[in-house]
Scaffold this active site. Structure first.
Site, PDB file in Angstrom:
ATOM      1  N   GLU A  39       0.776  -1.230   0.000  1.00 40.75           N
ATOM      2  CA  GLU A  39       0.000   0.000   0.000  1.00 40.75           C
ATOM      3  C   GLU A  39       0.812   1.287   0.000  1.00 40.75           C
ATOM      4  O   GLU A  39       0.335   2.327   0.473  1.00 40.75           O
ATOM      5  CB  GLU A  39      -0.938   0.024   1.218  1.00 40.75           C
ATOM      6  CG  GLU A  39      -0.243   0.116   2.578  1.00 40.75           C
ATOM      7  CD  GLU A  39       0.043  -1.215   3.233  1.00 40.75           C
ATOM      8  OE1 GLU A  39       0.248  -1.241   4.451  1.00 40.75           O
ATOM      9  OE2 GLU A  39       0.042  -2.231   2.514  1.00 40.75           O
ATOM     10  N   HIS A  57      -8.480  -3.482  -0.690  1.00 41.81           N
ATOM     11  CA  HIS A  57      -7.653  -3.615   0.508  1.00 41.81           C
ATOM     12  C   HIS A  57      -6.572  -2.531   0.542  1.00 41.81           C
ATOM     13  O   HIS A  57      -6.417  -1.817   1.540  1.00 41.81           O
ATOM     14  CB  HIS A  57      -7.012  -5.001   0.517  1.00 41.81           C
ATOM     15  CG  HIS A  57      -6.169  -5.296   1.719  1.00 41.81           C
ATOM     16  ND1 HIS A  57      -6.638  -6.029   2.785  1.00 41.81           N
ATOM     17  CD2 HIS A  57      -4.881  -4.978   2.024  1.00 41.81           C
ATOM     18  CE1 HIS A  57      -5.676  -6.140   3.691  1.00 41.81           C
ATOM     19  NE2 HIS A  57      -4.595  -5.508   3.248  1.00 41.81           N
ATOM     20  N   GLU A  58      -5.832  -2.408  -0.544  1.00 43.20           N
ATOM     21  CA  GLU A  58      -4.700  -1.475  -0.552  1.00 43.20           C
ATOM     22  C   GLU A  58      -5.146  -0.017  -0.503  1.00 43.20           C
ATOM     23  O   GLU A  58      -4.498   0.813   0.136  1.00 43.20           O
ATOM     24  CB  GLU A  58      -3.821  -1.721  -1.781  1.00 43.20           C
ATOM     25  CG  GLU A  58      -3.265  -3.128  -1.902  1.00 43.20           C
ATOM     26  CD  GLU A  58      -2.553  -3.614  -0.656  1.00 43.20           C
ATOM     27  OE1 GLU A  58      -1.984  -2.789   0.084  1.00 43.20           O
ATOM     28  OE2 GLU A  58      -2.583  -4.839  -0.407  1.00 43.20           O
ATOM     29  N   HIS A  77      -5.942   1.162   2.935  1.00 48.59           N
ATOM     30  CA  HIS A  77      -4.740   1.503   3.701  1.00 48.59           C
ATOM     31  C   HIS A  77      -4.315   2.959   3.513  1.00 48.59           C
ATOM     32  O   HIS A  77      -3.588   3.496   4.356  1.00 48.59           O
ATOM     33  CB  HIS A  77      -3.575   0.609   3.268  1.00 48.59           C
ATOM     34  CG  HIS A  77      -3.520  -0.715   3.952  1.00 48.59           C
ATOM     35  ND1 HIS A  77      -3.602  -0.863   5.325  1.00 48.59           N
ATOM     36  CD2 HIS A  77      -3.354  -1.972   3.452  1.00 48.59           C
ATOM     37  CE1 HIS A  77      -3.495  -2.141   5.635  1.00 48.59           C
ATOM     38  NE2 HIS A  77      -3.347  -2.836   4.521  1.00 48.59           N
TER      39      HIS A  77
END
Length: 926
Positions: free
Chosen positions: A337, A370-371, A374
């Site tokens: 990330e 998901h990334e 972050h």
């Protein structure tokens, strides 16, 4: 960071079924993240802040010869950085780089010594400047501590100053730090330079305070070959030729926000890109290999929708002016990330419209979600130390599903969360060799061990339970307040609890503290009695253990939801179970109606129903009046209870027969994984063929319903289910399936008719397991001709399905050839472990090639995955002793928890097999 753990873990369970369906099937489950665990005791202590962190090595369950871990101290805080002006020049032919940095520092306390993190770096010169005074430093290295110490002839005065260093380093081939990545362009091998700094590898690119709490801003300059793309976290502010050179150019980037070192990134290579702006005007680019820009369109579509979703959810704008997503050829994790420059494996970012599977698209959507989560949770607000890693990863692993459900509601992604994350966490956390979500971390060598399914999947499951407990409005309000308060700073777990408690008015810290600080989870035993129009439930909690032994404190503060026949899937009553036992009255339930705990499987616990309660639920499984998540949860709990010796495996198989009319992909996926675990043990019996006949009978109806060919308008999940079912029948040796697979493979291989991507793994593995040298060589040709790494990965994970020993050995040797990237070797080796013979050969291969494999992967999570795949599925004490002895002589500190877990799983499988094999044999033959 998105690891490959849950995808890998799922494959490991599945490969126990001779063909290892999930190893080859186009399923990218989730997190991919490793096995780790403290020991059975919680007797450790940790001091936070910058004081010494030390914890005792707790007694292992099985493996008792682990090295003691030395006390660890974080860097001194006498001198701290404010800004790094960093200049790097990578040499892509000799694999080295030159660097210099000017670090603006604050001397908080007078000292003649400055200690920074540094590894594999040679410092040529170091000076300190304050005003007109310049002080040279002598340089000392500590390889073990990964530090460089600068000593000055007199103390530095309190105040501001500049620390200047000139240094050189290596573009290594270990996929960490500043490393080289090989790719092919126009038929030629070429190299780029890329970074992977999490957790503690920024120190391999430049000397720095490589701790998450020591934040600073960065002004990056890269000197690169004139024809290369050069990227960093921020936009380019100046790009000009290097003075006196026609081959190099100097690229300067804007100043970054204040951030941790592990989030810095730079990439040098050859790429194409596609771009778009989101609804807030943020420029988003997806960088792809040259000539493959169309493969970035799907990820771009996801990212353009995802950034605004998170802005709206957190009520905080994305703080950078651009967002780059880039596919890296050699990459150990799933993705990373880095703020404003997210790096990915090719298979986690690129989608070929003609050759990518439905599961691959779903995986890309989850990883992007998901990334990008972050960018707020982890980058804007960062954990104070690696002890709180779960705060980053557990949260991102939860909210990625929230995001994907928003963007792609047709994926039914929350049902998949149950099997991808919740059940994986329950499996691992039932071991004696599990560990609490929050783990005391000291030396950097320990950090990689906790990038595991507990930090990610149990962390996500706890956050999901909390979200349900306090409600979405309070959850969002609390997150907004938390992110605002700690923006550009660091936080502890307790800081999040405080914000959520203030927003919800509920005792969040009291309820959740036990879930993050205590290993394991409860099993809730429930019985019932009718009281007029009402149903009275008696609940009792105790710690659930995979070996069936009750030990330790079995009390959690557990939110309990209850549903009934008339409210299927929805809670009619919610209570907080705080004590050992509790009585709950559910109103208006008729005597013939069922009552079920944990609708939607939001709670992190297993349920033991009384026999009469379970009897009422079974018809609802058959007629599917219970929602898919709840059907899935019932069979999963029963398998776990059987493994623990609390119910007979035969009783579970009888319940499994009730699923013959099932049509939900995720239910079948979870059922298949559990049957695979059982099959892995039954391979060591004389009635394994009877089990395969049971499997053929179970899967045949759904296969006939789906057929081989996609139907117009069918769902994304039906396409995934077809591949799973056909692959499974091929694995069970169902003859008509094998014949169709052979015919379709033949026309696919000769180019006359292309197999749908969703069916390729199933067909590849079926023809390999029922074929020989010819099929193997044909598939190798397809591998070498493939241009899409997803297809290469599909094939390499399928190769291990071969049955002949000499072909299995060929696959193992192939795994270390130049044709297989280092990042993929563990999966090729693991793919051979689906059969009893393959398992033996793979373990021997790992022992024979240990020096090569350990040198390649030491200190990283891929080593743990390799060990797990090749050790955990044996079923005898002799094999456990052999594995134990090998790692006593060949220590693998980064995988020591995984070793313990494998040894424990061997013991559990041995016990389960001894206890139930006679009854299973009688049932299958009857």
């Amino acid at each position: 960071m998105k690891t490959l753990y849950s995808n890998f873990f799922s494959s490991l369970k599945a490969r126990n079924l001779d063909l290892g369906h999930l190893f080859g099937l186009d399923i990218r489950l989730n997190r991919s993240r490793f096995d780790a665990t403290l020991r059975t005791s919680h007797a450790f202590s940790v001091c936070f802040g910058r004081r010494s962190v030390r914890h005792s090595l707790l007694r292992p369950y099985y493996y008792s010869n682990m090295p003691e871990k030395k006390p660890f101290s974080r860097l001194p805080t006498d001198v701290v950085p404010v800004n790094y002006q960093l200049r790097l020049q990578p040499y892509l032919e000799k694999f080295t780089f030159d660097g210099n940095e000017q670090i603006e520092v604050q001397v908080k306390k007078s000292t003649d010594t400055v200690v920074l993190n540094s590894a594999d770096i040679k410092v040529q010169e170091a000076t300190f400047n304050s005003g007109s005074e310049e002080k040279p430093a002598t340089v000392e290295y500590s390889e073990e501590d990964e530090t460089v110490t600068l000593k000055f002839s007199s103390p530095l005065k309190v105040g501001d100053g500049l620390l200047r260093l000139n240094f050189t380093g290596e573009l290594n081939d270990k996929m960490k730090g500043f490393y080289r990545s090989k790719y092919t362009l126009d038929g030629q091998e070429r190299y780029g330079a890329v970074t992977q700094f999490e957790a503690t590898d920024a120190r391999r690119a430049f000397p720095c305070w490589d701790e998450p709490a020591v934040k600073a801003s960065f002004d990056v300059t890269l000197v690169v070959p004139k024809d290369k793309v050069a990227l960093s976290n921020m936009p380019v502010v100046n790009d000009s030729p290097l003075e006196g050179s026609t081959d190099w150019r100097v690229v300067q980037y804007d100043k970054t926000p204040i951030m941790s070192t592990y989030l810095l990134a730079f990439v040098v290579g050859e790429y194409d890109f596609v771009e778009a702006k989101d609804s807030d005007g943020v420029l988003i680019r997806v960088y792809t290999p040259v000539g493959k820009k169309e493969q970035g369109n799907f990820a771009l579509e996801v990212a353009v929708k995802t950034l605004p979703f998170y802005k709206k959810y957190f009520k905080i704008a994305y703080p950078l002016p651009k967002m780059d997503l880039i596919a890296i050829a050699d990459f150990a994790a799933g993705a990373m990330e880095n703020w404003g420059l997210v790096t990915y494996r090719e298979t986690a970012l690129l989608i070929d419209p003609k050759n990518s599977s439905s599961a691959a698209k779903q995986w890309v959507a989850l990883v992007v979600g998901h990334e990008l989560a972050h960018q707020w949770f982890g980058n804007l607000v960062t954990m104070e130390w690696w002890t709180h890693l779960w705060l980053n990863e557990g949260f991102a692993s939860f909210i990625e599903y929230l995001c994907v459900d928003h963007v792609f509601p047709e994926y039914d992604i929350w049902t998949q969360f149950v099997t991808n994350d919740l059940n994986r966490a329950l499996d691992l956390d039932a071991l004696n060799n599990s560990h609490p979500i929050e783990v005391a971390v000291g030396h950097p060598a320990e950090v990689d061990e906790i990038f595991d399914i507990i930090s990610y999947s149990k962390g996500a499951s706890v956050i999901r339970m909390l979200h349900d407990y306090i409600g979405d409005d309070s959850f969002r309000k609390g997150l907004h307040n938390y992110l605002n308060k700690f923006a550009y700073k660091n936080a502890f777990t307790e800081d999040l609890w405080e914000a959520l408690a203030e927003a919800s008015g509920k005792p969040v810290a009291k309820v959740m503290g036990v879930w993050t600080q205590k290993m394991g989870y409860p099993a809730i035993k429930v019985s019932e009695k009718q009281d007029g129009k009402n149903r009275v439930l008696t609940l009792e909690q105790e710690k659930f253990s995979a070996d069936g032994k009750v030990s330790g404190d079995g009390l959690w503060m557990t939110p309990i939801s209850i549903s009934t026949s008339t409210s299927s899937g929805k809670a009619v009553k919610k209570v907080l179970l705080e004590k050992k036992t509790m009585t709950v009255t559910v109103e208006n339930v008729k005597p013939n109606e069922w009552v079920k705990l944990n609708p939607g499987l939001v709670g992190l616990y297993r349920t033991r129903y009384s026999s009469n309660m379970l009897d009422k639920l079974l018809p609802a499984i058959k007629d599917k009046t219970i929602p898919p998540r709840d059907r899935l949860g019932l069979e999963n709990d029963l398998f776990a209870l059987s493994r623990a010796g609390e119910t007979s495996a035969v009783d579970v198989l009888k319940v499994v027969e009730a699923f013959s009319g099932e049509d939900n992909y995720t239910v079948w996926s979870d059922l298949h994984s559990n049957l695979s675990e059982l099959a892995g043990m039954l391979q060591y019996t004389d009635f394994y063929d009877d089990f395969k006949a049971f499997g053929r009978k179970l899967f045949k109806p759904i296969a006939e319903k789906l057929g081989w060919d996609p139907k117009e308008g069918e769902s994304h999940l039906d396409a995934m289910l077809r591949g799973l079912v056909m692959g499974r029948l091929g694995g069970y040796g169902e003859q008509s399936t094998v014949e169709v697979a052979r015919k379709r493979f033949e026309v696919h291989a000769n180019g006359s008719s292309q197999l749908p991507a969703d069916l390729r793994s199933a067909v590849y593995r079926t023809v390999l397991s029922n074929g020989g040298e010819q099929e193997f060589e044909t598939l190798l040709k397809l591998f070498r001709a493939a241009d899409l790494h997803e297809e290469k990965e599909r094939i390499m994970r399928s190769l291990g399905a071969v049955k002949d020993e000499h072909l299995i050995q060929k696959v193992l040797e192939f795994s270390l050839s130049d044709e297989i990237r280092s990042q993929d070797t563990p999966f090729v080796i693991g793919g051979t472990c689906g059969s009893k013979v393959g398992r033996e050969l793979a373990w021997k291969f790992v022992q024979d090639k240990w020096s090569v494999l350990h040198d390649r992967y030491k200190g990283g999570f891929l080593l743990a995955r390799l060990i797990k795949s090749t050790t955990e599925s044996f079923v005898t004490d002799d094999k456990a002793k052999e594995i134990e002895a090998f790692f006593k002589e060949n220590p693998a500190p980064a995988a020591e928890r995984t070793i313990q877990q494998s040894l424990e799983n061997i013991q559990l499988s041995k016990t389960w097999l001894q206890r139930d094999q006679d009854a299973i044999k009688k049932f299958l033959k009857g």
